[in-house]
Structures are given as structure tokens and as C-alpha cells.
Write an enzyme that holds these catalytic residues in place. Structure first.
Site, short mmCIF file in Angstrom:
data_model
loop_
_atom_site.label_atom_id
_atom_site.label_comp_id
_atom_site.label_asym_id
_atom_site.label_seq_id
_atom_site.Cartn_x
_atom_site.Cartn_y
_atom_site.Cartn_z
N GLY A 1 -0.17 1.34 -3.12
CA GLY A 1 -0.35 0.45 -4.34
C GLY A 1 0.04 0.90 -5.69
N ASP B 1 -0.09 -9.09 8.60
CA ASP B 1 1.39 -8.83 8.87
C ASP B 1 2.08 -9.91 7.85
OD1 ASP B 1 3.96 -8.95 10.25
OD2 ASP B 1 2.91 -7.54 11.64
N ALA C 1 0.84 -1.08 -0.16
CA ALA C 1 -0.10 0.09 -0.01
C ALA C 1 0.90 1.19 0.07
CB ALA C 1 -0.81 -0.01 1.12
N LYS D 1 3.20 0.41 -6.93
CA LYS D 1 3.83 -0.72 -7.72
C LYS D 1 2.93 -1.68 -7.97
CE LYS D 1 7.80 1.12 -5.30
NZ LYS D 1 7.26 2.07 -4.49
N CYS E 1 13.18 3.66 -0.45
CA CYS E 1 13.27 5.07 -0.94
C CYS E 1 14.22 5.80 0.03
CB CYS E 1 12.09 5.50 -1.15
SG CYS E 1 11.01 5.65 0.25
C1 SAM Z 1 7.41 1.96 1.58
S1 SAM Z 1 5.44 1.56 1.73
C2 SAM Z 1 5.06 0.57 0.44
C3 SAM Z 1 4.81 1.35 -0.97
C4 SAM Z 1 3.98 0.50 -1.87
N1 SAM Z 1 4.98 -0.26 -2.15
C5 SAM Z 1 3.84 1.50 -3.03
O1 SAM Z 1 4.47 1.47 -4.08
O2 SAM Z 1 2.67 2.13 -3.11
C6 SAM Z 1 5.74 0.35 3.16
C7 SAM Z 1 4.51 -0.49 3.35
O3 SAM Z 1 4.97 -1.57 4.25
C8 SAM Z 1 3.78 -1.77 5.17
N2 SAM Z 1 4.48 -2.64 6.14
C9 SAM Z 1 4.99 -2.26 7.13
N3 SAM Z 1 5.67 -3.18 8.06
C10 SAM Z 1 4.94 -4.36 7.28
C11 SAM Z 1 4.37 -5.94 7.81
N4 SAM Z 1 5.24 -6.08 8.69
N5 SAM Z 1 3.84 -6.63 6.98
C12 SAM Z 1 3.16 -5.86 5.97
N6 SAM Z 1 3.30 -4.76 5.56
C13 SAM Z 1 3.95 -3.92 6.48
C14 SAM Z 1 3.10 -0.29 5.53
O4 SAM Z 1 1.90 -0.20 6.03
C15 SAM Z 1 3.57 0.33 4.52
O5 SAM Z 1 2.34 0.53 3.37
#
Ligand code: SAM
Length: 433
Positions: A245, A288, A243, A247, A357
């Protein structure tokens, strides 16, 4: 950016302080409470949209120039104003308007003083008067916080620090990602640095044609790279931190069968909205990552890991203050666990793409180096030129490091790290003892 005309003391409130008051709350929320500028922007709720935008512009400009503003303040008073004192906060906001937003002096003074009513009004008036009379020259490229400059100079060298100063001084361009080549080719505006990409000058997103029709979404061109590195033969892919989203949409648009997982329900709801707007499809899972043990392995997993996000400092200058060493250390622990877990979800011979990033080598190079050391059989598959924006090349190590200064003439890129790993085609079994 608001023009000097809109920057009058009559910006929707009788004395013009509404936007400044909101900016003061935002600055405090970011610097003292560690919030992001986006979440702190709720302080402007209830203001007319132009004032709310102005409040964010003032707070953002202040964060871009904080070390220089503090030096100016300290040069105009013998009194040492504590970092989180209201007087210093108000002076920072006032000077940022002078230096970065071209606000007339009378409007600066008239809107600053009501913010310290019942407080050190004389002191603020005195310091502001001294500095405005001194006449502040044309702004130089702002310095970054000293600890960040030291860190980046040690990691990447002094020229990168100078490039970062130059980058934070300018409003970054707006990058759009398109679902199809046809939609990108038919789009009437901007320039192209990569497939299905257009770069525009900063603008109001909803005023650009095609938004409502879901033809495109906003994503820095550097952030597009990890999805471009997903091989077409990797059909079934897992986006493990998906999220909101950007990618996931790229992967779905490229024809992959995507499972998009994120632990944040609200962020995943935004991903679902984004998919609906663009007419793209993915299976979504709120969970998770560490609790996710699918029955079938994936051809490839993308780990766009949570990180300090220091690579996004041009649009989110607060990251420079939030990314303290203790925060980075906690994140590297999470990133290590995420990449290790991702490796268990890939079929033999499949792929793993790791991206952050971040401009901190601990979150990029170091994570992949230690992953390779602890996962014999995994190898790096370097990006090909066709997977990268024109003019960007991969590092000799076989991964991609994007630094401030790259493609500066074209408007620059967010700082980024991406590595593509190939899993061994047979699971290696630990030798019997
Ligand atoms: C850098 S953002 C992702 C951006 C996304 N890939 C995009 O392109 O829009 C990192 C995401 O990792 C999620 N996140 C962090 N720890 C997590 C975990 N243990 N399990 C699943 N998701 C996790 C966060 O909620 C966040 O949405």
C-alpha cells in the site's frame, strides 16, 4: 549493523551459535528453496531480538558477497565443495562475518565449527584457518552473480554493473514518504529529494519520531515516482496491484479517490493496517485482477506489477539469485496480461501508469513497447521534472528508467521503470473486414 562487541560468541546462546545456526537455515532457504530473506527470517523466531537481527545481518551480508566468498573458499581447498553442501554454506557465513561484519577471528571459528558437528569439521577448520591466516584485505565492491552481471552489462553497459557493485557494498539510506507537505516540512531529520520525502541514514524504524502517529511510511524514493505521476485530474483511480500500500497511501494523501485491489488477502490486510495507522482512506478489494470487471470505468489505473524486484538488490540481495530467466519469462507473461487488462478498465482519455522495481528491460521497456504496438491510440506522456526526484531525468523514449549509479552521491535509488500512458479519447473500433 551489529558492532564487533555484540558479535561475541555469547550472543544469547551459551556458545554463540544461535544466530549463526539461524543464518545457516536462512541461507539454505534462500539459495536452495528460493525463499525471500524476509520469509526465511522465521528461522530466527525464538531468538532474542538482537540475535535474530544478527542472523539476518549475517545471511544478508553472505548473499551480498557470495561470488567473492566462493572464490576465496575455492582458493583454499583442492576439494570441490558442492554449492549446497553444508561445508560451503558454513564457510560462506563465516567469511562474510570476517569481511563484512568485522567479527573477530576467534569468534568466527568458535561459532562456525559447531555448525558442522558430525560433518566435515576438519575440512571447514582447515579452509577457515588457511583463509584467516592469509589475512583478508579490506573488502572491494562485491561482484554480483556472473549471469546477472552479464545480463545487466548487455542491457545497460559495464558502468552500470560497476555502479551496482558499489551500491550493494553500502547500506542503503532510509526513505520516508509523508502524507502532507506540512508533516514533511515539520520533520526534524534528514534531507529531501522529492516532494513529501525525507532521506535518513539507516536506523531502527520505530525509533524515528512520528511512526506511531502515522506521519510517514517507508518507501524508496524511486518507488514514490509512479504516484507522483498520477495527474490530479484523474480523480477516480484504481491501484490494481496495491498491497502493502505505499502507493495507495500516496494517492489517497494526494486527494485521489482510490480503489485498492490485490489478490493477496494477507498483504491487503497490511495495506488496511497502514491506512489505519496513517489515517488515510481507500476502498479495498481482495480479488484477482483478471476477475475484476467494475461497472464503471476509472479515470486512471496504476499497475505496480509483480516483478523480479531486481531493482531492490541493495536491500534484498536474494533477488539476484531468485530472478532466473525462466522466472522472468513467467513474470513478463503476467505483466503483459495485467497491463492489457488494466487498459480495459480506463475511461476514454484516461491514464495508465505501469511500474516495476526491476532492472530487467523485459519487464519494463519491452512490456510497454509491445503494449503500445498492440493498443493503437495509446500514447506516452513523459514525466515532468517536477514529478521526479531532483537530479533524475526521463529517458528519450518518454518513460523513466532508474539505474544503479543514479544519484549515487545522495545514497542512490532502487532500480525502477515507470511509464505513463494516455488512453485514446475515443475507443478505436477495429475496421470491419
Ligand atoms: C509490486 S507489489 C505491489 C506493491 C504496492 N503497489 C505498494 O506500493 O506497496 C505487486 C502486488 O501484486 C499483487 N498481485 C500479483 N498478481 C496479481 C493479480 N493477478 N491480481 C491482483 N494482484 C496481484 C501481489 O499480491 C503484490 O501485492
Amino acid at each position: 549493523m551489529p558492532s564487533p562487541e555484540t558479535d561475541s560468541p555469547h550472543d544469547g546462546t551459551p556458545d554463540g551459535t544461535g544466530a549463526r545456526r539461524a543464518a545457516l537455515i536462512m541461507l539454505d532457504a534462500v539459495l536452495r528453496k528460493g525463499q525471500t530473506l524476509d520469509s526465511a527470517a522465521s528461522a530466527a523466531r525464538g531468538l532474542p531480538p538482537a540475535d535474530a537481527a544478527h542472523a539476518s545481518a549475517i545471511a544478508g551480508e553472505t548473499l551480498r558477497r557470495l561470488p567473492d566468498l566462493d572464490e576465496l573458499i575455492d582458493s583454499a581447498t583442492r576439494q570441490r565443495l558442492p554449492d549446497d553442501s553444508k561445508a560451503r554454506m558454513v564457510l560462506r557465513l563465516a567469511l562474510a562475518q570476517k569481511i563484512g561484519l568485522d567479527t573477530p577471528d576467534h569468534a568466527i571459528v568458535a561459532t562456525a565449527l559447531p555448525l558442522v558437528d558430525g560433518g566435515p569439521r576438519r575440512l571447514v577448520h582447515g579452509v577457515l584457518g588457511t583463509l584467516l591466516r592469509r589475512g583478508l584485505g579490506p573488502p572491494e565492491d562485491p561482484r554480483l552473480p556472473p549471469e546477472v552481471e552479464q545480463r545487466w552489462a548487455a542491457a545497460w553497459g559495464e558502468p552500470t554493473v560497476l555502479a551496482a557493485r558499489a551500491a550493494i557494498a553500502r547500506r542503503p539510506p532510509l526513505d520516508l514518504s509523508f502524507a502532507t507537505d506540512e508533516a514533511a516540512a515539520a520533520f526534524p531529520l534528514g534531507t529531501t529529494l522529492a516532494p513529501r520525502h525525507r532521506r535518513l541514514q539507516p536506523a531502527e524504524i520505530t525509533s524515528i519520531p512520528g511512526f506511531a502517529e502515522g506521519q510517514w511510511w517507508v518507501q524508496d524514493v524511486a518507488a514514490e515516482i509512479p504516484a507522483h505521476m498520477m495527474l490530479a485530474v484523474w480523480l477516480n483511480v484504481l491501484d490494481l496491484c496495491a498491497a502493502p500500500g505505499g502507493k495507495t497511501m500516496q494517492l489517497a494523501a494526494a486527494g485521489h479517490k482510490v480503489t485498492a485491489l490485490d489478490r493477496s488477502k494477507s498483504r491487503l490486510a497490511r495495506l488496511t493496517e497502514n491506512l489505519a495507522r496513517t489515517g488515510l482512506a481507500a476502498k479495498t478489494i481482495v480479488a484477482d485482477a483478471f476477475d475484476y470487471h467494475p461497472a464503471e470505468l476509472f479515470d486512471a489505473v496504476l499497475v505496480d506489477a509483480p516483478c523480479s524486484a531486481t531493482g531492490t538488490f541493495r536491500r534484498h540481495p536474494e533477488v539476484l539469485y531468485r530472478a532466473r530467466p525462466s522466472v522472468i519469462a513467467e513474470l513478463t507473461d503476467l505483466q503483459t496480461r495485467l497491463i492489457n487488462h488494466a487498459a480495459t478498465l480506463i475511461r476514454p482519455g484516461g491514464g495508465l501508469i505501469y511500474a516495476v522495481c526491476s532492472l530487467e528491460p523485459e519487464e519494463g521497456e519491452a512490456i510497454v513497447t509491445s503494449f503500445l504496438a498492440s493498443h493503437p491510440g495509446f500514447t506516452l506522456l513523459p514525466p515532468t521534472p517536477g514529478e521526479l526526484p531532483d537530479g533524475v531525468t526521463s529517458s528519450p523514449e518518454g518513460w523513466l528508467r532508474i539505474l544503479p549509479g543514479m544519484l549515487a552521491d545522495a545514497g542512490g535509488l532502487d532500480g525502477f521503470f515507470v511509464a505513463r500512458l494516455l488512453a485514446p479519447s475515443k475507443r478505436l473500433v477495429a475496421p470491419a473486414k
